[in-house]
Design a protein around this motif. Structure first.
Motif, PDB file in Angstrom:
ATOM      1  N   PRO B 124       0.869  -1.168   0.000  1.00 41.48           N
ATOM      2  CA  PRO B 124       0.000   0.000   0.000  1.00 41.48           C
ATOM      3  C   PRO B 124       0.906   1.219   0.000  1.00 41.48           C
ATOM      4  CG  PRO B 124      -0.015  -1.105   2.157  1.00 41.48           C
ATOM      5  CD  PRO B 124       1.089  -1.684   1.360  1.00 41.48           C
ATOM      6  N   PRO B 125       0.845   2.062  -1.035  1.00 38.93           N
ATOM      7  CA  PRO B 125       1.731   3.232  -1.064  1.00 38.93           C
ATOM      8  C   PRO B 125       1.436   4.142   0.125  1.00 38.93           C
ATOM      9  CG  PRO B 125       0.509   2.984  -3.130  1.00 38.93           C
ATOM     10  CD  PRO B 125      -0.074   2.022  -2.168  1.00 38.93           C
ATOM     11  N   PHE B 126       2.425   4.911   0.514  1.00 37.16           N
ATOM     12  CA  PHE B 126       2.259   5.827   1.648  1.00 37.16           C
ATOM     13  C   PHE B 126       1.076   6.751   1.404  1.00 37.16           C
ATOM     14  CE2 PHE B 126       3.150   9.979   3.620  1.00 37.16           C
ATOM     15  CZ  PHE B 126       3.214   9.588   4.942  1.00 37.16           C
ATOM     16  N   ASP B 127       1.031   7.311   0.209  1.00 35.19           N
ATOM     17  CA  ASP B 127      -0.141   8.090  -0.183  1.00 35.19           C
ATOM     18  C   ASP B 127      -0.235   8.164  -1.699  1.00 35.19           C
ATOM     19  OD1 ASP B 127       1.623  10.018  -1.004  1.00 35.19           O
ATOM     20  OD2 ASP B 127       1.206  11.411   0.632  1.00 35.19           O
ATOM     21  N   ASP B 128      -1.185   8.912  -2.139  1.00 37.53           N
ATOM     22  CA  ASP B 128      -1.439   9.221  -3.540  1.00 37.53           C
ATOM     23  C   ASP B 128      -0.256   9.404  -4.467  1.00 37.53           C
ATOM     24  OD1 ASP B 128      -4.239  11.191  -3.018  1.00 37.53           O
ATOM     25  OD2 ASP B 128      -3.999   9.448  -4.284  1.00 37.53           O
ATOM     26  N   ARG B 129       0.700  10.178  -3.985  1.00 34.42           N
ATOM     27  CA  ARG B 129       1.812  10.613  -4.832  1.00 34.42           C
ATOM     28  C   ARG B 129       3.125  10.220  -4.185  1.00 34.42           C
ATOM     29  NH1 ARG B 129      -0.215  15.535  -6.357  1.00 34.42           N
ATOM     30  NH2 ARG B 129      -2.186  14.539  -5.936  1.00 34.42           N
ATOM     31  N   ASP B 130       3.192   8.963  -3.828  1.00 31.83           N
ATOM     32  CA  ASP B 130       4.371   8.418  -3.162  1.00 31.83           C
ATOM     33  C   ASP B 130       5.504   8.316  -4.184  1.00 31.83           C
ATOM     34  OD1 ASP B 130       6.258   6.587  -2.163  1.00 31.83           O
ATOM     35  OD2 ASP B 130       4.764   5.679  -0.857  1.00 31.83           O
ATOM     36  N   GLY B 182     -19.770  11.886  14.174  1.00 29.60           N
ATOM     37  CA  GLY B 182     -18.368  12.282  14.073  1.00 29.60           C
ATOM     38  C   GLY B 182     -17.632  11.394  13.089  1.00 29.60           C
ATOM     39  N   LEU B 183     -16.682  11.996  12.368  1.00 27.12           N
ATOM     40  CA  LEU B 183     -15.834  11.207  11.468  1.00 27.12           C
ATOM     41  C   LEU B 183     -14.398  11.334  11.946  1.00 27.12           C
ATOM     42  CD1 LEU B 183     -15.225   9.637   8.812  1.00 27.12           C
ATOM     43  CD2 LEU B 183     -14.912  11.867   7.720  1.00 27.12           C
ATOM     44  N   ILE B 184     -13.800  10.189  12.262  1.00 25.26           N
ATOM     45  CA  ILE B 184     -12.374  10.205  12.594  1.00 25.26           C
ATOM     46  C   ILE B 184     -11.656   9.574  11.425  1.00 25.26           C
ATOM     47  CG2 ILE B 184     -10.622   9.314  14.156  1.00 25.26           C
ATOM     48  CD1 ILE B 184     -12.546   9.644  16.409  1.00 25.26           C
ATOM     49  N   GLU B 185     -10.952  10.410  10.691  1.00 24.25           N
ATOM     50  CA  GLU B 185     -10.295   9.902   9.485  1.00 24.25           C
ATOM     51  C   GLU B 185      -8.789   9.874   9.670  1.00 24.25           C
ATOM     52  OE1 GLU B 185     -10.893  12.357   6.053  1.00 24.25           O
ATOM     53  OE2 GLU B 185     -10.464  14.219   7.107  1.00 24.25           O
ATOM     54  N   GLY B 186      -8.095   9.357   8.640  1.00 24.04           N
ATOM     55  CA  GLY B 186      -6.636   9.251   8.707  1.00 24.04           C
ATOM     56  C   GLY B 186      -5.997  10.331   7.863  1.00 24.04           C
ATOM     57  N   ARG B 187      -4.830  10.038   7.330  1.00 30.07           N
ATOM     58  CA  ARG B 187      -4.158  11.024   6.497  1.00 30.07           C
ATOM     59  C   ARG B 187      -5.000  11.295   5.253  1.00 30.07           C
ATOM     60  NH1 ARG B 187       0.078   8.797   4.534  1.00 30.07           N
ATOM     61  NH2 ARG B 187       0.147   7.047   5.971  1.00 30.07           N
ATOM     62  N   THR B 188      -5.208  12.573   4.957  1.00 30.73           N
ATOM     63  CA  THR B 188      -6.161  12.911   3.901  1.00 30.73           C
ATOM     64  C   THR B 188      -5.573  12.758   2.502  1.00 30.73           C
ATOM     65  OG1 THR B 188      -5.541  15.219   4.173  1.00 30.73           O
ATOM     66  CG2 THR B 188      -7.492  14.476   5.342  1.00 30.73           C
ATOM     67  N   THR B 189      -4.266  12.457   2.414  1.00 27.98           N
ATOM     68  CA  THR B 189      -3.681  12.261   1.093  1.00 27.98           C
ATOM     69  C   THR B 189      -3.725  10.805   0.657  1.00 27.98           C
ATOM     70  OG1 THR B 189      -1.525  12.119   2.165  1.00 27.98           O
ATOM     71  CG2 THR B 189      -2.118  14.231   1.163  1.00 27.98           C
ATOM     72  N   VAL B 190      -4.353   9.966   1.477  1.00 24.95           N
ATOM     73  CA  VAL B 190      -4.440   8.555   1.131  1.00 24.95           C
ATOM     74  C   VAL B 190      -5.764   8.312   0.406  1.00 24.95           C
ATOM     75  CG1 VAL B 190      -4.565   6.229   2.064  1.00 24.95           C
ATOM     76  CG2 VAL B 190      -2.984   7.886   3.066  1.00 24.95           C
ATOM     77  N   SER B 191      -5.682   7.613  -0.722  1.00 29.98           N
ATOM     78  CA  SER B 191      -6.868   7.418  -1.552  1.00 29.98           C
ATOM     79  C   SER B 191      -7.997   6.768  -0.750  1.00 29.98           C
ATOM     80  CB  SER B 191      -6.525   6.544  -2.759  1.00 29.98           C
ATOM     81  OG  SER B 191      -6.070   5.273  -2.348  1.00 29.98           O
ATOM     82  N   THR B 192      -7.642   5.722  -0.031  1.00 30.69           N
ATOM     83  CA  THR B 192      -8.602   4.995   0.780  1.00 30.69           C
ATOM     84  C   THR B 192      -9.384   5.945   1.684  1.00 30.69           C
ATOM     85  OG1 THR B 192      -6.931   3.281   0.873  1.00 30.69           O
ATOM     86  CG2 THR B 192      -8.765   3.090   2.395  1.00 30.69           C
TER      87      THR B 192
END
Lengths: 331, 331
Positions: B124-130, B182-192
């Motif tokens: 799983p890439p770190f994020d979108d533009r890894d 409430g929404l607890i999300e993760g890093r916002t640059t991750v596609s998932t």
DNA sequence: GCACGGCGTGATAACGTTTACATTCCTCCC
DNA sequence: GGGAGGAATGTAAACGTTATCACGCCGTGC
């Protein structure tokens, strides 16, 4: 992928000089060093660990193997993290394999280890007299046993004081007033298991409680056998009032069986497990367990392995870590 | 370790002939074949995967890499098992690495993959533009992205329908009467993560509920941030009555925060998590989650990787699996 | 009787390193 | 001025495979 050849050609030197620059060791005049470094950068050179490993006798592959029964078991996952953390800190990579408590799979992966010329292997042997592991250990491959140990061959070992852990757990149940304590154990040829059973027996003896043989049931460390054996114990004419289960997966199985029969824990049945779970706190009820320092086990195993790689002749060492009884609300 | 040389000498043939016997392919007269096979047995010959890999161009190393954030996360452990099962079935071994959601570690391990000439990598890439992953993908190394995907570079991908999963989860909360979720999300640059957030927003919109921006909090996928963000939400003047948490570790953190404040679940706060846990059933209370078919994700990723290794030119494929809302007692 | 084809086998290059040894080129001193 | 000595660099072998090409031998067909 640029090779030493290409870098050497670009820098107009020989491959030996490039190699010298890379391995910092020998003296290279600043001008050539600079030229070589430029070429390295220009071509984005990356050394081939494969070629290096083929050339070198052994001990510098920066690669070790880890063979565990199942990475989905949190205990082994924690060991794996311990090994990996220590490996990464030393620039080592990890060849990870799941043996599924299956000798054929284990043998296949041991062959891979040899064929990959890894520097060493960390593993819990299948049991006491695991032939495949004994073979590879005697062939000179550095081996560190974790959790379990071998009976005939001396290797480095990192283990936990299982006797003490089991003794504490069962003594705790006795202190809570239990006299009929069921033991759900795993394969009886595994050193770990035998020590835990000894701890169970000794704790009963120390309290002057005469053991009931039918309260002892042997499984295979897997969840399903915990469920089945718990049901067997519950079906006895005189079932136990407390359960000591020797590993985490079988404990989860035991809980499932108890929940299914709508028994209350700890009122109807007290439970102590071996191995902590990351979620033990949030379980219903929070589970009393013997906690093993699994990350530390893995870390120290890797350290021991590195030491042995450096100094193959040194006498085997056994590191014994202390477990800890974590009392929560299932007892 | 006996080499081809030694076997050839003992069988009084050339190494080429031994190689032919080993690779079954070409014709060898029965008599010589027998002699060679005897020599192979006598010397207990094991081929060196290292030498073989150095010699061969690529694609036959029988070794693939798997880089995941953390093997102690049950979701990734399940993916890892899926990959491993498919790998073992094809005689492949696995180089497993934990990136800890850390770009430097990821980069280090990607370098190891290249240096080890693995046949391919699942991650799983770190994020979108890894960048690091994009580089290695463009260098021709077969890559299969799991769980997350890249934005610029096309690779094979195995993912889950995150939008649907989140939509179902939040719709379920709405059906239970909640409006302030409430929404607890993760890093916002991750596609998932982005897809899950979109699912959350769309579910609110579909129900005609106007979103409250302060109910959305972004963390880093780790347990601690789940705890912290839950506390932040609880401290609002008008706190939410339900929580949707986008991954398992942050959900555990959220539960810890709720338990600490002695809030009752689901009466005081309903909770839906993403990712099932092996112990979700035994948790207090049993947790409602969006279950991902993680084992299947891993298995299919490995299959896709094998196909790409066989046929490097084929156009990239995206496999999308369906998640499933498992309703238990936390809602 | 000889050329030819084909089959079985052998010799060898190549993969990308490390390293022991050889070579070159200064410098320095008698 | 010539040789010794040492520092910088080059040459080449080795690790264990796979694969290409060459070689020798036998049977066949003209």
């Amino acid at each position: 992928m640029a090779s030493l050849q290409e870098v050497a050609a670009r820098a107009k030197v020989s491959i030996a000089t490039v190699s010298r620059v890379l391995n910092k060791s020998e003296k290279v005049v600043p001008a050539t060093r600079a030229a070589v470094e430029k070429a390295l950068r220009d071509l984005d050179y990356r050394p081939s660990r494969v070629a290096r490993r083929l050339r070198m006798n052994s001990g510098r592959a920066n690669l070790v193997g880890l063979i565990i029964p199942d990475i989905q078991n949190p205990f082994f996952a924690e060991i794996a993290r311990g090994v990996e953390d220590a490996a990464y800190a030393n620039q080592y990579a990890l060849l990870l394999c799941n043996s599924d408590e299956n000798l054929d799979k284990e043998r296949f992966y041991l062959d891979v280890m040899r064929a990959e010329s890894v520097d060493g292997v960390v593993l819990p042997p299948f049991d006491d007299r695991d032939d495949a592991v004994m073979d590879i250990a005697q062939s000179g491959m550095p081996i560190v046993c974790v959790d379990r140990s071998l009976v005939r061959v001396k290797t480095d070992v990192v283990e936990v004081d299982n006797h003490q852990g089991a003794f504490d757990a069962v003594s705790h149940l006795i202190a809570r007033g239990h006299e009929h304590i069921g033991l759900i154990e795993g394969r009886t040829t595994v050193s770990t298991n035998r020590e835990r059973r000894r701890g169970y027996a000794d704790a009963l003896a120390a309290a002057g409680i005469s053991p009931r043989k039918e309260l002892i049931r042997a499984g295979d460390f897997k969840q399903e056998s915990g469920r089945v054996l718990t049901n067997e114990l519950l079906d006895l004419r005189k079932p136990p009032t407390a359960l000591f289960v020797v590993n985490n997966l079988m404990t989860v199985g035991a809980l499932a069986a108890l929940h299914q029969r709508k028994l209350r824990i700890p009122q109807d049945m007290a439970v102590v497990g071996f191995d902590d779970l990351p979620w033990a706190e949030a379980l219903d009820p929070p589970l009393t367990v013997v906690r093993q320092p699994a990350h530390e086990v893995g870390r120290q195993a890797m350290e021991l392995l590195l030491k042995r790689i450096m100094e193959p002749g040194r006498p085997p060492l056994t590191v014994r870590l202390q477990p800890e009884l974590v009392i929560r609300r299932s007892t």
